[in-house]
Design a protein around this motif. Sequence first.
Motif, short mmCIF file in Angstrom:
data_model
loop_
_atom_site.label_atom_id
_atom_site.label_comp_id
_atom_site.label_asym_id
_atom_site.label_seq_id
_atom_site.Cartn_x
_atom_site.Cartn_y
_atom_site.Cartn_z
N VAL A 93 27.12 40.70 19.59
CA VAL A 93 26.96 42.10 18.76
C VAL A 93 27.36 41.72 17.45
O VAL A 93 28.36 41.04 17.26
N PHE A 94 26.33 42.28 16.74
CA PHE A 94 26.41 41.53 15.27
C PHE A 94 26.45 42.68 14.29
O PHE A 94 25.69 43.71 14.60
N ALA A 95 27.16 42.76 13.16
CA ALA A 95 27.34 43.56 12.48
C ALA A 95 26.62 43.06 10.89
O ALA A 95 27.16 42.48 10.32
N PRO A 96 25.44 43.55 10.69
CA PRO A 96 24.77 42.75 9.56
C PRO A 96 25.17 43.08 8.42
O PRO A 96 24.79 42.53 7.35
N ASP A 97 25.87 44.24 8.10
CA ASP A 97 26.18 44.72 6.89
C ASP A 97 27.53 44.47 6.38
O ASP A 97 27.88 44.95 5.42
N GLU A 98 28.29 43.98 7.26
CA GLU A 98 29.75 43.80 6.93
C GLU A 98 29.72 42.13 6.37
O GLU A 98 28.91 41.19 6.82
N ALA A 99 30.43 42.04 5.35
CA ALA A 99 30.52 40.91 4.84
C ALA A 99 32.01 40.15 5.14
O ALA A 99 32.99 40.98 5.41
N PHE A 100 32.21 39.03 4.60
CA PHE A 100 33.42 38.04 4.77
C PHE A 100 33.35 36.74 4.10
O PHE A 100 32.11 36.51 3.39
N VAL A 101 34.24 36.25 3.82
CA VAL A 101 34.46 35.01 2.75
C VAL A 101 35.10 33.84 3.94
O VAL A 101 36.02 34.19 4.50
N GLN B 57 34.91 29.21 1.33
CA GLN B 57 35.01 30.14 0.30
C GLN B 57 33.75 30.83 -0.05
O GLN B 57 33.70 31.37 -1.36
N ARG B 58 32.72 30.71 0.58
CA ARG B 58 31.41 31.22 0.68
C ARG B 58 31.50 32.56 1.12
O ARG B 58 31.64 32.77 2.19
N PRO B 59 31.02 33.43 0.35
CA PRO B 59 30.74 34.90 0.74
C PRO B 59 29.53 35.05 1.79
O PRO B 59 28.45 34.41 1.25
N LEU B 60 29.80 35.56 2.93
CA LEU B 60 28.41 35.61 3.60
C LEU B 60 28.19 37.11 4.34
O LEU B 60 29.15 37.71 4.38
N ALA B 61 27.06 37.49 4.69
CA ALA B 61 26.61 38.78 5.17
C ALA B 61 26.38 38.71 6.78
O ALA B 61 25.82 37.77 7.07
N GLY B 62 27.05 39.58 7.59
CA GLY B 62 27.17 39.37 8.90
C GLY B 62 28.08 39.08 9.65
O GLY B 62 28.50 37.92 9.59
N VAL B 63 28.89 39.74 10.62
CA VAL B 63 30.01 39.53 11.26
C VAL B 63 29.49 39.38 12.89
O VAL B 63 29.08 40.52 13.40
#
Length: 449
Positions: free
Chosen positions: A392-400, A417-423
């Motif tokens: 289950v993937f949340a493509p619009d959630e971001a994280f560092v 420390q790289r920001p990425l899209a999708g959790v």
Amino acid sequence: MDLVVRAARAVVINGNTAGTTGEGPVTLGVEDGRIAVVEPGIVDLPGDRVLELGEDEVLLPGLVDTHVHVNDPGRAEWEGFETATRAAAAGGVTTMVDMPLNSLPPTVEVAALEVKRRAAAGRVHVDVGFWGGAIPGNETDLRALHDAGVFGFKSFLLHSGVDEFPPLDAAGLESAMRELASFGAQMIVHAEDSDAIDTAPDPHGERYADFLSSRPRGAENLAITQVIEAARRTGARAHVLHLSSSDALPLIASARREGVALSVETCPHYLSFVAEEIRDGATQFKCCPPIREAGNRELLWQGLADGVIDTIVSDHSPCTPELKRFDTGDFGLAWGGISSLQLGLPAIWTQARARGFALADVVRWMAQRPAEQVGMTRKGRLAVGCDADFCVFAPDEAFVVDVAKLAHRNPVSAYDQRPLAGVVRGTWLRGAPVTGDQPSGRLLKRGNC
């Protein structure tokens, strides 16, 4: 049904058979660990358990990562089956294939394969298969390893980084491939030319530009030409590992038009990072072949769009922090490898969405085609008859990225420390959630998955 999954967004194989990949609402029914029903739309399908995805979530097939260095047994302080498979599940990977080197003993004979299987038994949280190795002197072992269930054979055309896994020369590569062709096995090759590397400047010091000069594109191009010609002469299937040189794309396309059985992979780090942005001394970015310039990265993305590059896999090659030589920042002394098993999906989605690609493209590169390359007919797809492996993937959630929070054994990654899209919010293996508590993965053999 044992489990019913309702998703307003899911990436499926249209028509439940091999074909185009698309996205839409789906209801899945799972029985005995396999997908029994795939209904378009949200329908009232009865089940013992029901999983309803949120509006911001997408159901994806579990990813298939065919290039992972677990290093267990022998160098388990670098990684290990428990930590590697937890990291895989945290990243949406439900199936992985372990490389034959960096563990001790290397997987170059059946007895060594059995040692590795014993080390993994009861400790894996996702399904795990194994590659065999082709080195000088083990040609008579290849058929036995194939019959024991390895998915193919890895070789190097230059020093592998560990003395116990020596490279093949040109004659040895062709001889081994001729042997593999006799029973339909594939050769997967670390394609860098030894002579070209030997005559390049020595890697030393903190400057990334100096390290890049020590692994020129020409070394890859020459070696890939050698692989192509060996495949052409022997009729064996060949696979080019971790392509970083975009110069080789026309060579690969031409060989395929001529009927050479050739497939190609690249990796998230070649599609994410660029040489111009790697600071001096940042040895967490060292890998071989190296991360190249921005223009090269864009041509690799074009190679994916054109279908010249088939798959994206991690080449997860971890080590202890000490081996990265952060004390000196010397690229010549540091171990080469990127730790990324848990981060491949968000790393690729971050870059892919910015270039207009869809999640269906990502699934094709990271699930469907890797499974097809190694002959896994029940993996990499949300289709009737396949194992109920999904994430289950949340493509619009971001994280560092915080390396301290990754499931990898050692807190080292170029993505820190790289920001990425999708959790990835959850991973299921044969219809059961992977929690990281109780290992439920299986050890796979070619032909049984």
